[in-house]
Design a protein around this motif. Structure first.
Motif: not given
Length: 264
Positions: A126-127, A153-155, A157, A178-181
């Protein structure tokens, strides 16, 4: 007569010395050191180790007969940079960006209605972007304990995922998804002030990374009779970080100074 001469001589000496003593008493003390100035921008860099977990695995294809027996991540590295501002001796804030490298995932479930088992393999990365606020709790021997909190926020994967049926040869696969949270974090650590412009930190961080998911799992030929992505519910991590801060202005912490005392 000799007594009178000695008395007169002593009086003359006292008159001659007294202006010197008076002048010495009135001489100003050396100026006090300038007060430590707080405030200023700083840059930071961080490296560390992640220790990640997921609270629950789920899927639209799961039935009450499915029991997840294992769901664990290996540790991985984290690498971050950021910029911040020190407001005063106890309050500072920064914005950070971080790459959390791939952590291998291992899972296993048991389906009691068949019965059969499924083995999961994959990885996660993740980022992570956070806005953090810290409270510095005082400085002793150039060491400052601190606590803090962050939101961002985090992306997240999930990649290279496979679902292998151990009893009957069958394989479900998924590429990267991938999903933004929304993400949040809690910090605690110790900062050592190597110099007024350079600080080293050793810190613990709890970070909530949100949910992740695979794509819809398919057979190797691309077919899939069931909608069955694997969902990672509530991913979190206990991180250990080594950080460095470079301040643009001198100051930023208050080393103990011996007070000047007038002595007579």
């Amino acid at each position: 007569m000799a007594y009178l001469r000695n008395l007169a001589f002593a009086g003359a000496v006292a008159l001659a010395v007294s202006p010197t003593i008076s002048m010495a008493a009135d001489m100003p003390l050396p100026p006090l050191p300038a007060p430590v100035e707080y405030g200023g921008w700083y840059l930071r860099g961080d490296i560390g180790i992640t220790n990640q977990s997921v609270k629950r695995l789920d899927s639209p294809a799961f039935t009450p007969a499915v029991a997840v027996l294992q769901k664990s991540f290996d540790s991985s590295g984290l690498y971050g940079v950021g910029a911040g501002y020190q407001f005063n001796s106890w309050l500072r804030t920064d914005v950070t960006g971080e790459y959390r490298s791939k952590a291998n995932f291992n899972g296993l479930d048991f389906v009691s209605s068949v019965p059969q088992t499924n083995q999961y393999r994959g990885d996660k990365s993740e980022w992570l972007f956070l806005w953090n606020v810290y409270a510095d709790l005082g400085t002793w021997y150039n060491i400052t304990p601190f606590v803090g909190a962050g939101v961002g926020v985090t992306r997240l994967t999930i990649g290279n995922f496979t679902d292998t049926n151990i009893n009957a040869p069958a394989l479900g696969i998924s590429g990267d998804h991938s999903k933004w949270n929304f993400a949040w974090a809690l910090h605690a650590g110790l900062a050592y002030h190597v110099s007024p412009n350079f600080t080293v930190e050793l810190a613990y961080r709890y970070v909530s990374l949100g949910n992740g998911s695979t794509n819809d799992l398919t057979f190797p030929d691309g077919s899939n009779p069931t909608y069955n992505p694997i969902q990672f519910k509530n991913v979190y991590s206990n991180d250990i970080k080594l950080g460095m801060r470079w301040a643009f202005a001198s100051g930023g912490y208050a080393p103990y100074e011996e007070p000047l005392i007038r002595k007579y």
